[in-house]
Structures are given as C-alpha cells and as structure tokens.
Design a protein around this motif. Structure first.
Motif, PDB file in Angstrom:
ATOM      1  N   LEU A  98      22.628 -35.756 -33.586  1.00  0.00           N
ATOM      2  CA  LEU A  98      22.245 -37.413 -34.746  1.00  0.00           C
ATOM      3  C   LEU A  98      22.978 -38.471 -34.509  1.00  0.00           C
ATOM      4  CD1 LEU A  98      21.516 -34.747 -37.857  1.00  0.00           C
ATOM      5  CD2 LEU A  98      20.284 -35.319 -35.943  1.00  0.00           C
ATOM      6  N   THR A  99      23.772 -38.154 -33.033  1.00  0.00           N
ATOM      7  CA  THR A  99      24.789 -39.707 -33.288  1.00  0.00           C
ATOM      8  C   THR A  99      24.917 -39.697 -31.612  1.00  0.00           C
ATOM      9  OG1 THR A  99      27.053 -38.027 -34.554  1.00  0.00           O
ATOM     10  CG2 THR A  99      27.107 -40.014 -32.928  1.00  0.00           C
ATOM     11  N   GLU A 100      24.822 -41.331 -31.968  1.00  0.00           N
ATOM     12  CA  GLU A 100      24.624 -41.547 -30.688  1.00  0.00           C
ATOM     13  C   GLU A 100      26.110 -41.949 -30.930  1.00  0.00           C
ATOM     14  OE1 GLU A 100      22.635 -46.249 -29.567  1.00  0.00           O
ATOM     15  OE2 GLU A 100      22.089 -45.378 -31.386  1.00  0.00           O
ATOM     16  N   LEU A 101      26.168 -42.158 -29.462  1.00  0.00           N
ATOM     17  CA  LEU A 101      27.345 -42.462 -28.880  1.00  0.00           C
ATOM     18  C   LEU A 101      27.310 -43.580 -27.543  1.00  0.00           C
ATOM     19  CD1 LEU A 101      29.222 -38.447 -28.601  1.00  0.00           C
ATOM     20  CD2 LEU A 101      29.947 -40.696 -30.006  1.00  0.00           C
ATOM     21  N   ASN A 102      28.286 -44.220 -27.727  1.00  0.00           N
ATOM     22  CA  ASN A 102      27.384 -45.196 -25.944  1.00  0.00           C
ATOM     23  C   ASN A 102      28.972 -46.335 -25.559  1.00  0.00           C
ATOM     24  OD1 ASN A 102      28.205 -48.376 -27.640  1.00  0.00           O
ATOM     25  ND2 ASN A 102      27.133 -47.157 -29.175  1.00  0.00           N
ATOM     26  N   ILE A 103      29.332 -46.747 -25.000  1.00  0.00           N
ATOM     27  CA  ILE A 103      30.434 -47.457 -24.157  1.00  0.00           C
ATOM     28  C   ILE A 103      30.640 -48.851 -24.329  1.00  0.00           C
ATOM     29  CG2 ILE A 103      31.835 -46.969 -22.234  1.00  0.00           C
ATOM     30  CD1 ILE A 103      31.222 -44.776 -21.155  1.00  0.00           C
ATOM     31  N   ALA A 104      30.897 -49.565 -24.596  1.00  0.00           N
ATOM     32  CA  ALA A 104      31.276 -50.723 -25.550  1.00  0.00           C
ATOM     33  C   ALA A 104      31.533 -51.463 -23.599  1.00  0.00           C
ATOM     34  CB  ALA A 104      32.759 -50.846 -25.421  1.00  0.00           C
ATOM     35  N   PRO A 105      31.048 -52.702 -23.219  1.00  0.00           N
ATOM     36  CA  PRO A 105      30.613 -53.147 -22.090  1.00  0.00           C
ATOM     37  C   PRO A 105      32.448 -53.922 -21.302  1.00  0.00           C
ATOM     38  CG  PRO A 105      29.781 -55.037 -23.775  1.00  0.00           C
ATOM     39  CD  PRO A 105      30.166 -53.798 -24.487  1.00  0.00           C
ATOM     40  N   VAL A 106      33.408 -53.334 -22.470  1.00  0.00           N
ATOM     41  CA  VAL A 106      34.059 -54.395 -21.651  1.00  0.00           C
ATOM     42  C   VAL A 106      35.210 -53.121 -21.484  1.00  0.00           C
ATOM     43  CG1 VAL A 106      34.611 -56.147 -23.917  1.00  0.00           C
ATOM     44  CG2 VAL A 106      35.289 -54.069 -24.107  1.00  0.00           C
ATOM     45  N   TRP A 107      36.401 -52.829 -20.697  1.00  0.00           N
ATOM     46  CA  TRP A 107      37.550 -52.491 -19.515  1.00  0.00           C
ATOM     47  C   TRP A 107      37.881 -53.420 -19.740  1.00  0.00           C
ATOM     48  CZ3 TRP A 107      38.478 -54.267 -14.757  1.00  0.00           C
ATOM     49  CH2 TRP A 107      37.313 -54.841 -14.388  1.00  0.00           C
ATOM     50  N   GLN A 108      39.132 -51.948 -19.083  1.00  0.00           N
ATOM     51  CA  GLN A 108      40.725 -52.441 -18.669  1.00  0.00           C
ATOM     52  C   GLN A 108      41.383 -51.861 -17.768  1.00  0.00           C
ATOM     53  OE1 GLN A 108      44.101 -54.062 -21.857  1.00  0.00           O
ATOM     54  NE2 GLN A 108      44.801 -51.765 -21.152  1.00  0.00           N
ATOM     55  N   VAL A 109      41.589 -51.976 -16.904  1.00  0.00           N
ATOM     56  CA  VAL A 109      41.995 -51.358 -15.790  1.00  0.00           C
ATOM     57  C   VAL A 109      43.598 -51.689 -15.206  1.00  0.00           C
ATOM     58  CG1 VAL A 109      41.546 -50.767 -13.114  1.00  0.00           C
ATOM     59  CG2 VAL A 109      39.805 -51.307 -14.183  1.00  0.00           C
ATOM     60  N   SER A 110      44.333 -50.498 -14.873  1.00  0.00           N
ATOM     61  CA  SER A 110      45.718 -51.028 -14.969  1.00  0.00           C
ATOM     62  C   SER A 110      45.480 -50.172 -13.162  1.00  0.00           C
ATOM     63  CB  SER A 110      47.030 -50.076 -16.063  1.00  0.00           C
ATOM     64  OG  SER A 110      46.366 -49.692 -17.048  1.00  0.00           O
ATOM     65  N   GLU A 111      46.346 -51.227 -12.885  1.00  0.00           N
ATOM     66  CA  GLU A 111      47.220 -50.276 -10.895  1.00  0.00           C
ATOM     67  C   GLU A 111      48.171 -49.852 -10.630  1.00  0.00           C
ATOM     68  OE1 GLU A 111      45.496 -54.380  -8.613  1.00  0.00           O
ATOM     69  OE2 GLU A 111      44.599 -55.467  -9.870  1.00  0.00           O
TER      70      GLU A 111
END
Length: 589
Positions: A287-300
C-alpha cells in the motif's frame, strides 16, 4: 546534449591541439555514438558490432544450457544473425583480432550444424561447451589496441567501421557520453594515453539518493550490506541544501557504493541497484509507493563530490504521433511509453518488445520489420547528414539553401529528395545545382572530422547503387539481430526471471529506439493514408502487420533495383516508408 560533439568549444579544442581530420573523426564518432539523443542508426546500441554479436551469442548459449531459454530454434536464429553481423564487421579486424574473430565464427558454425542435425534433441552440453570457448574479452582487447592505427590514420570507409566498434567497446565498459566529452577536453590540453580516457580503471564511488515514501528501510544492511541510510526531515535541512526540493514527506537518504569508470555511470548504476532493492520493499509494503528522487550525489575516490539530476529533455511544443486515435496503435504507444519510464534495463527491453508485439508482430515476422527499419534508417541518415553539414550557420550554406529549402529556426528540410539531389553526382549539373554541391564540399571541409567523413561516405554510397544496396542489407541484418535479441531478452526477463545480462543497458536503449522508429513510420503511414481516404470517403486502415509485409517487399524490390540500375538517380526517399509507391519516381516527368 545533442550535437555537442560538433559544438564550438570542442572544435576550438581540436584546433588548439592540432588534430587532423582522422583524429577528430575518431573522437567525434565515439561521442556521437554515446549521445543518448542519437537516432537508432547512429547510436552505439544500433551499430553493427562483431564484439556485441559474440557477446550476445555467448549469453544465449549459456542461458540455453542452464535454463533452456532461448529454445533451440530461437538459439539458431541468434547464431545466424550473430554470424551475419560478424561477417560484416570482419574487415575492421584486419588491424587486430582477426584470428580471434575467425575462431569465434568456427565455434558458432559448429553449434549451428549441431542444431540442424539434432533439432529438438540438441544437447545443451554442446551449447555450454561452445559458450565456454567463446571469449568476447579477446575481441574487446583487440579493439582497444586499434586506437594507435586509427590515430595515425586509416582510410574511409574502414575508419568509420573501426570507430563504430571502438564506440561499442567504450559503451560496454561503462562510459557516459557527457563525462567522456569533459574528460576529452581536459585530455586535449595535456595529452597522455587516449586509451586511459576511453577505458579508465573502474573505481569505487559512493552514490547518494533520496528515497521517498519511507523514513527507514528496515533490513537494508542485509539486502545491501555496504549501503548506509539516514532519515530526512525537510524542516531540518539547511535552506541551501540540494536535497531540499527532493524531500517530500517521509524520505530517507541512501548511500550506495558502486564500481564505475566515471561519475555519471556511477549514478546510473547506483540508481539501478537501488531500484532493484526497492522491488523488495514494494512487495513487502503493497500500500506504499516508494520512488527515487531525480537528484543524486556522487563522492569520488579522491573525495570530490559531484551533484546532478537525472537527465530529462524538454521541448517547447509537443506533438502527438498522429492527430487522431489509431485504434491498433494505442496499446503499442502505451507500452512503449512505459518502457521509457522503467529503470531496469531487462524489463525495459522486454516492454519494448511487448510494444512491437502489440502491433501484431511475432517472431516469425521479424524479417519483415527488419527490412522496414532499414528503409526508414536510410531516410533518417540522410536527414541527419543535412543537420550536421549545416550545423554552423555561415555564408557557405547560402547556395545550398537556395537549392534545398528548409523551414523554421532549426532549418528542417522541406524536401529530403531535394537534399538527395545535391548529394548525387551529375554529369552536367546546372549552375545552381553545381553551386549547391560546392557548398556541401566547403561546409564539410570547414567542419572537418566526422562531418567530412560522413559527407564522403554518403556521396560514395550514392555514387554506386550496388554499394547502397549492400548498405541497406547490412542495416537489415543489424536490425534483425537486434530484434531477435530483443525477443530473447523478453523471454529471459519475463519467463526465466533474469534481471541482468551483458550489455543489457544497450539492449534497453535499442529496444526503445526500434519501438520509436517503428511507431514513427506506422504513424506516418496512417496519417498519409487517412488523408487520402478522406478525399475518397473511405475509412479502412492497413494493419500494422500488412505494413510490415509491404515495406519488406518494397525493400527487397529496392535492393534488387539498385543492384542492376547502376545509378540511384531515380531513388526517392521523401516518403520511402509511406503508403505511396513512389520510391523509384524521382526525376520522372
């Protein structure tokens, strides 16, 4: 992103570095193939490649041996189409890898003979042994060594074929086109080993995403042992925090370690890993909708932090496929749209096949669609050539514009045949036509590199009708191999439960591209046909399958005509995939 391989900054960098035409063509060719907006015939996913063909054949053999998918008859079709692609790519391997390619070919020929002899009783152990003997890695290693001869100079058309193979190996390594362009600009200022830029060592990156719909993901450390999470509260974030707009209600920040060659590839792979994990939570919390936001952060690895947003293109005006509802295509359009929205490549590829299936396509009719795609790609390549030749608006293009009219600020062609007319050689051209042809030469020489290569390649193809016929057949073989593999991927994803496969991101992109290409010519056919029927008072529509059959017949007729005509001066590509039989009508009084 589109045509950034031709932008002023890159051109200036080439000039400053003193690159010659072939060197520019190599770098631009790879960047164009990695451009996500390139059409099917230009993008790396739609290029003919022996390395990719052997990779697909090995995957199919391994899967048949363990899961009986693909079945023996489909396995034979994969082998046949792989052999066709390998034979077409063979000339490029004269500069390295020829022996390995010949060995792979012998292995596949023996498997094919075994299937013919045994049919349904084909021994899966034969497939397993053949898969173990195939080694795409040796082909990949050979291709990586082509950089030196390509940099030192290879003549056309071999150079174009080798660059295509290099681009495939770069893509499979996991290189993002935008990041590669940035790295090349840096490399041009201080040149080292180009191979280290095209195929850098994969390193550990930590990618951070916002998952919306929950504050805590229980047992995440068991599903992803190295992942870390922390709850997010919108009112506790600093005002300038880049996550501010991403947090919506219950949210959690998840950091995932990823091995990747560059930052953007790390973000893409991290999203895929996290999406697969969320399948678990979606099943557990129905009953829960999970989604990933379009923003991201990458640590090199060195500590540098890069932030970004999932790439999305926008347009000022959006147009429908047709201005009415074509009943037979509604399901196909719906599924094709879903395929673009799915993160998982195997599922996306399976949905792309389902979109084609919704038009009435079945595996037995793949050959028809492959021929139809070859016709449409001929038109697409010619239109694309005009765009890149006239990319920089200068006085040089004025004589060309006078003969080849365009419309709008983007200079869209009013007539593809008018453009074709100036590409073809004429014994005694009039002054206006000759000025237009000289303008093309001047524009191509001014741009240099890839644009000059493409101009010469297409002039050569159009100067010899047999060469153009061979090009059409190769496009057909490449499309057939892609469609067969798309069907196999659908079976592996939906029947065998496979969620990963070698080069599956390329398969997903190719699946979406071929679905788009198919809907493009089906939509055009329906629009032209409906307009004609309104004039006659008729409402009967040609079925999609019948369109495939008729276009396949047209392509066979065109290839046969080209082989005996000696000239392409009667060829018309204006509506080559439409309902009117005008494909050999240009110049007719």
């Amino acid at each position: 992103m589109r045509y950034q391989y031709l932008d002023a900054r890159l051109r200036q960098a080439f000039d400053d570095a003193g690159l010659d035409r072939g060197q520019r063509a190599l770098l631009q060719g790879v960047l164009r193939a990695l451009d996500p907006d390139a059409h099917l015939g230009e993008h790396v996913a739609g290029l003919n490649s022996a390395y990719l063909a052997v990779t697909r054949a090995q995957t199919a053999l391994e899967s048949h041996a363990t899961e009986d998918q693909p079945r023996w008859n489909l396995l034979r079709r994969i082998i046949a189409t792989s052999l066709a692609c390998m034979d077409a790519a063979k000339p490029a391997y004269a500069h390295g890898g020829g022996l390995e390619l010949a060995k792979a070919r012998r292995i596949l020929v023996k498997v094919d003979a075994a299937i013919v002899a045994d049919g349904q009783r084909f021994d899966p152990q034969v497939a397993a042994d053949a898969a173990a003997r195939l080694d795409p890695g040796k082909l990949r290693g050979a291709v990586q060594k082509w950089i030196t001869p390509l940099w030192n100079g290879i003549e056309l058309p071999l150079r174009a074929r080798m660059i295509a193979e290099v681009a495939v190996v770069v893509a499979v390594h996991g290189r993002d086109g935008r990041q590669l362009r940035t790295d090349l600009l840096r490399w041009l200022k201080k040149r080292g080993d180009l191979a280290d830029v095209l195929w850098p060592r994969k390193q550990k990156h930590v990618v951070a995403f916002v998952v919306r719909g929950a504050r805590v993901l229980r047992h995440l450390d068991e599903l992803l042992p190295q992942a870390r999470q922390e709850p997010l509260h919108r009112n506790r974030l600093p005002k300038d925090d880049f996550l501010k707009e991403a947090v919506n209600g219950s949210s959690v920040l998840v950091r995932v370690p990823v091995e990747a060659a560059d930052v953007h590839t790390a973000a893409l792979r991290g999203r895929r890993i996290l999406s697969e994990v969320l399948d678990q939570y979606a099943a557990g919390e129905r009953l829960t909708e999970l989604n990933i936001a379009p923003v991201w952060q990458v640590s090199e690895p060195g500590g540098r932090v890069t932030r970004g947003t999932e790439h999305q293109r926008t347009v000022g005006n959006a147009y429908p496929l047709t201005a009415y509802w074509p009943a037979e295509l509604r399901s196909a359009m719906r599924v094709a749209n879903l395929a673009r929205q799915v993160d998982a490549p195997m599922a996306s590829a399976g949905l792309a096949w389902s979109a084609l299936e919704a038009t009435g396509l079945d595996p037995g009719k793949i050959a028809w669609l492959a021929k139809a795609c070859a016709l449409q790609m001929l038109r697409q390549h010619l239109v694309s050539l005009h765009v890149v030749v006239t990319n920089h608006d200068t006085d040089l293009r004025k004589p060309l514009d006078a003969h080849v009219p365009t419309t709008g600020v983007k200079h869209h062609l009013k007539s593809v045949d008018a453009w074709l007319e100036v590409l073809i050689q004429h014994n005694r051209p009039d002054a206006r036509l000759e000025a237009a042809q000289k303008a093309i030469t001047a524009l191509a020489e001014s741009e240099g590199g890839l644009v000059q290569d493409l101009t010469e390649l297409w002039r050569a193809r159009l100067a010899d009708s047999k060469v153009l016929a061979g090009w059409l057949r190769e496009q057909e073989d490449t499309a057939a191999a892609l469609l067969e593999w798309l069907y196999v991927t659908r079976n592996l994803a939906f029947h065998a439960g496979r969620f990963a496969s070698p080069a599956d991101t390329l398969t997903a992109h190719a699946g979406q591209a071929v679905a788009d290409l198919t809907l493009e010519f089906l939509g055009n056919w329906r629009t032209v046909e409906r307009r004609a029927q309104k004039e006659r008072g008729s409402r009967q529509e040609t079925s999609a399958v019948e369109i495939y059959r008729r276009l396949a017949q047209r392509q066979d007729q065109l290839v046969a005509r080209l082989k005996r005509a000696g000239s392409v001066r009667r060829l018309s590509v204006e509506d080559i995939s439409g309902p009117d039989e005008k494909w050999w009508s240009r110049g007719r009084n």
